[in-house]
Design an enzyme around this catalytic site. Structure first.
Site, mmCIF file in Angstrom:
data_model
loop_
_atom_site.group_PDB
_atom_site.id
_atom_site.type_symbol
_atom_site.label_atom_id
_atom_site.label_comp_id
_atom_site.label_asym_id
_atom_site.label_seq_id
_atom_site.Cartn_x
_atom_site.Cartn_y
_atom_site.Cartn_z
ATOM 1 N N GLN A 87 0.819 -1.417 0.238
ATOM 2 C CA GLN A 87 0.000 0.142 -0.119
ATOM 3 C C GLN A 87 0.946 1.276 0.048
ATOM 4 O OE1 GLN A 87 -3.668 0.792 0.892
ATOM 5 N NE2 GLN A 87 -3.511 2.208 2.327
ATOM 6 N N ARG A 92 7.489 6.297 1.233
ATOM 7 C CA ARG A 92 7.301 6.542 2.569
ATOM 8 C C ARG A 92 8.107 5.665 3.465
ATOM 9 N NH1 ARG A 92 1.064 4.893 4.339
ATOM 10 N NH2 ARG A 92 1.362 2.544 3.815
ATOM 11 N N HIS A 172 0.666 12.846 1.110
ATOM 12 C CA HIS A 172 -0.166 12.637 1.933
ATOM 13 C C HIS A 172 -0.355 13.437 3.148
ATOM 14 C CE1 HIS A 172 -2.849 9.931 4.384
ATOM 15 N NE2 HIS A 172 -2.867 8.748 3.325
ATOM 16 N N GLU A 284 -4.994 15.557 0.439
ATOM 17 C CA GLU A 284 -3.828 14.745 -0.114
ATOM 18 C C GLU A 284 -3.858 15.317 -1.693
ATOM 19 O OE1 GLU A 284 -4.345 10.757 0.670
ATOM 20 O OE2 GLU A 284 -5.196 11.118 2.627
HETATM 21 C C1 BG6 Z 1 -5.605 7.522 1.908
HETATM 22 C C2 BG6 Z 1 -6.310 6.407 1.226
HETATM 23 O O1 BG6 Z 1 -4.908 8.053 1.082
HETATM 24 O O2 BG6 Z 1 -4.637 6.972 2.710
HETATM 25 C C3 BG6 Z 1 -6.978 5.725 2.404
HETATM 26 O O3 BG6 Z 1 -7.387 6.982 0.594
HETATM 27 C C4 BG6 Z 1 -6.217 4.889 3.181
HETATM 28 O O4 BG6 Z 1 -7.846 4.376 1.783
HETATM 29 C C5 BG6 Z 1 -5.311 6.126 3.964
HETATM 30 O O5 BG6 Z 1 -6.742 4.245 4.404
HETATM 31 C C6 BG6 Z 1 -4.104 5.500 4.923
HETATM 32 O O6 BG6 Z 1 -3.468 4.688 4.383
HETATM 33 P P1 BG6 Z 1 -2.383 4.111 5.312
HETATM 34 O O7 BG6 Z 1 -1.682 2.910 4.534
HETATM 35 O O8 BG6 Z 1 -1.457 5.087 5.735
HETATM 36 O O9 BG6 Z 1 -2.919 3.478 6.441
#
Ligand code: BG6
Length: 312
Positions: A87, A92, A172, A284
């Site tokens: 993800q 990061r 983000h 974001e």
């Molecule tokens: C956002 C996504 O950018 O990041 C969400 O749209 C996601 O779906 C969120 O839950 C946080 O992501 P993570 O991987 O940092 O828990």
């Protein structure tokens, strides 16, 4: 010293001169902390006020992405079946290097440039995403204009035309807010979004000028072309608190994600306090909607960034 480079982070601390000159009028103290882990900005203060949200449970030892500040999403936004990377990609979770630093002569502006290349990646990340690349990330704190500028430049280092470099990317940004029930976001009216927080993901048009956050929110707004009259604003209690300006003209970030995990998802995250959803909202900016996301030809560089302005 306005810029201090420590083992795991860089700390900027600007203290405006005691005697204001015409160029420093309006200057206030400003600070910023950036971890080498993910080149994650974890704090930005303006006149003593923290503008970014960092969870009290954030893990800062490099073993996880940092929960708060400005994690960098590259080269993959989110995840999907068959995605090459975990993800939000590897930017990061990689350790970045400091390329150079700069302080203006009147010490009201400081810049740190970070770099990440394919050779800095873990073997697993390099295997999953073999395109040779160079990413530069420039962070500038300005005490006169009360801004934090974060700029990305991605270069495709492949030498033949066979290797275009398609990617998605995003800043983000976790903004700190006094109270989520008094928070609204402006600048998204009339734009199409997909609501990832619900099962029915048909694109919808945002009808109203203000987006309040009253439930789990995970909206991906598409093609919000930046224009002077449509800067994004985060308001608190009806008063503008932060302005988000997307920079770099034609290659500016086009998509905007608004995220708040709300009650249940907050409880499910180990690195996030149960009630902390009340004090943050992620706004974001990036290019995340496939197939319109970015592709860079060999030898070319794509640039985009944002300027956050604290409205004191
Ligand atoms: C956002 C996504 O950018 O990041 C969400 O749209 C996601 O779906 C969120 O839950 C946080 O992501 P993570 O991987 O940092 O828990």
């Amino acid at each position: 010293m306005p810029i201090e480079t420590l083992q795991d982070k860089v700390v900027i601390s600007l203290t405006p001169p005691a005697l204001a000159t015409p160029t420093t009028t309006g200057a206030v103290p400003a600070t910023c902390t950036i971890y080498l882990h993910g080149a994650t900005v974890t704090s930005w203060t303006v006149n003593g006020r923290e503008m970014l949200f960092l969870s009290s449970k954030a893990i800062l030892d490099g073993s996880k992405p940092i929960r708060g500040g400005i994690p960098l999403v590259f080269p993959q936004f989110g995840t999907y079946p068959g995605a090459p990377l975990p993800q939000h990609g590897f930017a990061r979770t990689s350790t970045w290097r400091v390329l150079r630093t700069d302080v203006s002569p009147d010490e009201t502006k400081a810049t740190v440039v970070f770099v990440l290349t394919s050779s800095d990646l873990s073997l697993a990340a390099r295997t999953a995403w073999p395109t040779p690349f160079r990413l530069e990330y420039t962070v500038t704190v300005d005490a006169v204009h009360h801004t934090l500028a974060t700029d990305l430049a991605a270069t495709n280092l492949a030498t033949t035309t066979e290797f275009d470099m398609p990617f998605t990317w995003l800043l983000h940004t976790y903004l700190r807010v006094d109270a989520i029930e008094k928070t609204e976001i402006r600048g998204l009216e009339g734009h199409l979004y997909v609501n990832k927080a619900i099962a029915d993901r048909d694109p919808t048009t945002q009808a109203f000028p203000a987006l309040p956050i009253k439930e789990e929110t995970d909206r991906v707004y598409q093609n919000v072309v930046p224009a002077a009259e449509s800067h994004l604003h985060v308001l608190s209690g009806g008063r503008p608190a932060v302005e988000i300006v997307r920079t770099h003209g034609e290659t500016a970030f086009r998509d905007v994600v608004v995220w708040n995990p709300w009650v249940d998802k907050a409880k499910a995250m180990a690195d996030f306090g149960d009630d902390e959803y009340r004090h943050m909202v992620c706004v974001e900016v990036g290019d995340v909607v496939v197939p319109n996301a970015v592709s860079v030809a060999p030898g070319e560089t794509r640039r985009a960034g944002q300027v956050l302005r604290a409205l004191l």
